[in-house]
Design an enzyme around this catalytic site. Structure first.
Site, short mmCIF file in Angstrom:
data_model
loop_
_atom_site.label_atom_id
_atom_site.label_comp_id
_atom_site.label_asym_id
_atom_site.label_seq_id
_atom_site.Cartn_x
_atom_site.Cartn_y
_atom_site.Cartn_z
N GLU A 1 0.83 -1.19 0.08
CA GLU A 1 -0.14 0.04 0.40
C GLU A 1 0.88 1.36 0.11
OE1 GLU A 1 -2.97 -0.30 3.18
OE2 GLU A 1 -3.58 -1.83 2.67
N GLU B 1 -4.88 -8.86 1.30
CA GLU B 1 -5.79 -8.34 2.41
C GLU B 1 -7.22 -8.68 2.16
OE1 GLU B 1 -4.48 -4.86 4.02
OE2 GLU B 1 -2.13 -5.74 4.42
#
Ligand code: IFM
Length: 454
Positions: A164, A357
């Site tokens: 991320e 995720e």
């Protein structure tokens, strides 16, 4: 069955070093920017990762939980502060030994190791020199990636360079929510570029050390925005294409330069950088939780003080309230968003993907049953995961090559600025005793994995 998955589809769970390991001052580990941030009052309740889930000491218990769950793979991250604790110094054998034990422990249990190399815990000595605003950080992090790949080699199934980078740039240097919390508005674009550069350099270092066996990947939390078309387009450029295009196509979109004209001159992009960044990877990791509803705000792009109510990286866009239901993070639940994101991303970039995720923060309560056993009845989380797995399956039926799905998270853990207040685990953590109690979702997910479907 409403959805079935092929035998080579990887079911797993994910964690990250600073969120679970604890042992902050052991075996030579140096402080990271998150140690500093959490120790200087930037987290809820002043929580820190000093102890977290104590997985540094309880790693075998955690691997046994994974074996009991029956996962195909486990995604965890390596902490640079353990491996390269001294600026300019030699790698720390104790740090490397720890991750080698985990990799070998996973393999011994028949579980594939999926290693993230950078999940936000940058050594403070690099933070002191500007962190991701400093181009040199990309080179230091790439060197570290090579050191890890040299030791772990092809025992690792997949190396993921960054987790991320949207968070470790915009939220960290543009806004104030994440370490180091600079709040520098458009300065974040330099961090974006240096993270992209690190990704390219890391992939080359890993290939050089671990060979062609392991898969290479990067994990992005791409945004799925809905609402006003201009705002959606603006955020697609800033939040998605600022990473996807250089990494997977070898350029920054001209429109990105156009929408940031006057506030960022992109002079930090040097000749040859895009060739370094644009390296072949095998699979794209997608972290997905929710969708946003957005509109143009009428404010200029980038007043210096972006606030949490504006979209980091695009102060001329507002994030509007979303339709419920919402999770304990206040994030909306929108499984169709995952389906749409996977279809769109594959249409545009044609890479196999894995959901690295997905999961839900709930207000879990530990109960003691009549027979004295402890339990957590998290039906909402089961429903959340079930609906998102259905969305993945739907995308696969439509031709999107999906390689796996990882629940965030194996354990309740340190949820960054929210400290220990938010529980994402399928295993409940008692932070007083560090006792682990599998929740109902753990048993349910075990059944899904065993049946290869819902
Ligand atoms: O806990 C984080 C993780 O570290 C990165 N992705 C989102 C999760 C939930 O906020």
């Amino acid at each position: 069955m409403t959805a079935s998955f092929p035998d080579d589809f990887l079911f797993g769970t994910a964690t990250a070093s600073y969120q679970i390991e604890g042992a902050a001052n052991e075996d030579g580990r140096c402080p990271s920017i998150w140690d500093t941030f959490s120790h200087t009052g930037h987290t809820l309740g002043g929580d820190t990762g000093d102890v977290a889930c104590d997985s540094y000491h309880r790693w075998e218990e955690d691997l046994d939980l994974l074996a009991d769950l029956g996962v195909d793979a486990y995604r965890f991250s390596v902490a640079m502060p353990r491996v390269m604790p001294v600026e300019g110094g030699a790698p720390n054998p104790k740090g490397l030994d720890f991750y080698e034990r985990i990799v070998d422990g996973l393999l011994a249990r028949g579980i594939k190791p999926i290693v993230t190399l950078y999940h936000w815990d940058l050594p403070q000595y690099l933070g002191d020199q500007g962190g991701w605003l400093n181009r040199d950080t990309a080179y230091r992090v790439a060197e570290y990636a090579g050191v890890v790949a040299h030791r772990l080699g092809d025992r690792v199934h997949t190396y993921t360079t960054l987790n991320e980078p949207w968070c470790s740039s915009y939220l960290s240097y543009g806004g104030t929510e994440h370490a180091p919390g600079l709040g520098g508005g458009p300065k974040a674009f330099a961090a974006v570029h240096h993270l992209n550069l690190a990704h390219g350099l890391m992939t080359q270092a890993i290939r050089g050390e671990a060979g062609d066996g392991p898969e290479l990947s990067v994990t992005l939390n791409l945004q799925m925005n809905r609402g006003d078309a201009d705002a959606v387009h603006r955020l697609d450029l800033i939040a998605n294409r600022a990473f996807l295009d250089p990494m997977l196509r070898g350029y920054y979109p001209e429109e990105l330069f156009a929408v940031t004209r006057g506030i960022c001159d992109w002079s930090f992009v040097q000749d040859g950088d895009l060739e370094q960044i644009h390296q072949p990877i095998d699979v794209l990791g997608i972290n997905y939780y929710s969708t946003n509803r957005v509109a143009m705000s009428g404010r200029p792009q980038f007043p210096q003080s972006a606030t949490a109510s504006t979209a980091p990286g695009a102060s001329d866009v507002d994030w509007l309230p979303t339709e419920g239901p919402h999770t304990d993070m206040g994030w909306n639940i929108d499984p169709d968003g995952l389906h749409d994101l996977l279809v769109r991303t594959y249409d545009q970039y044609r890479l196999p993907m894995v959901v690295t995720e997905n999961g839900m923060a709930c207000r879990d309560e530990l109960v003691v049953e009549a027979d004295g056993t402890k339990a957590v009845h998290d039906a909402e989380r089961i429903e959340y995961v079930r609906r998102h797995l259905e969305a993945v399956s739907r995308a696969m039926t439509e031709g999107v090559p999906m390689r796996g799905y990882f629940v965030w998270s194996l354990l309740d853990n340190f949820e960054w600025a929210f400290g220990y207040a938010k529980r994402f685990g399928i295993v409940y953590m008692d932070y007083e005793t560090l006792e682990r109690t599998p929740k109902d979702s753990f048993r349910w997910y075990r059944g899904v994995i065993a049946n290869r479907g819902l």
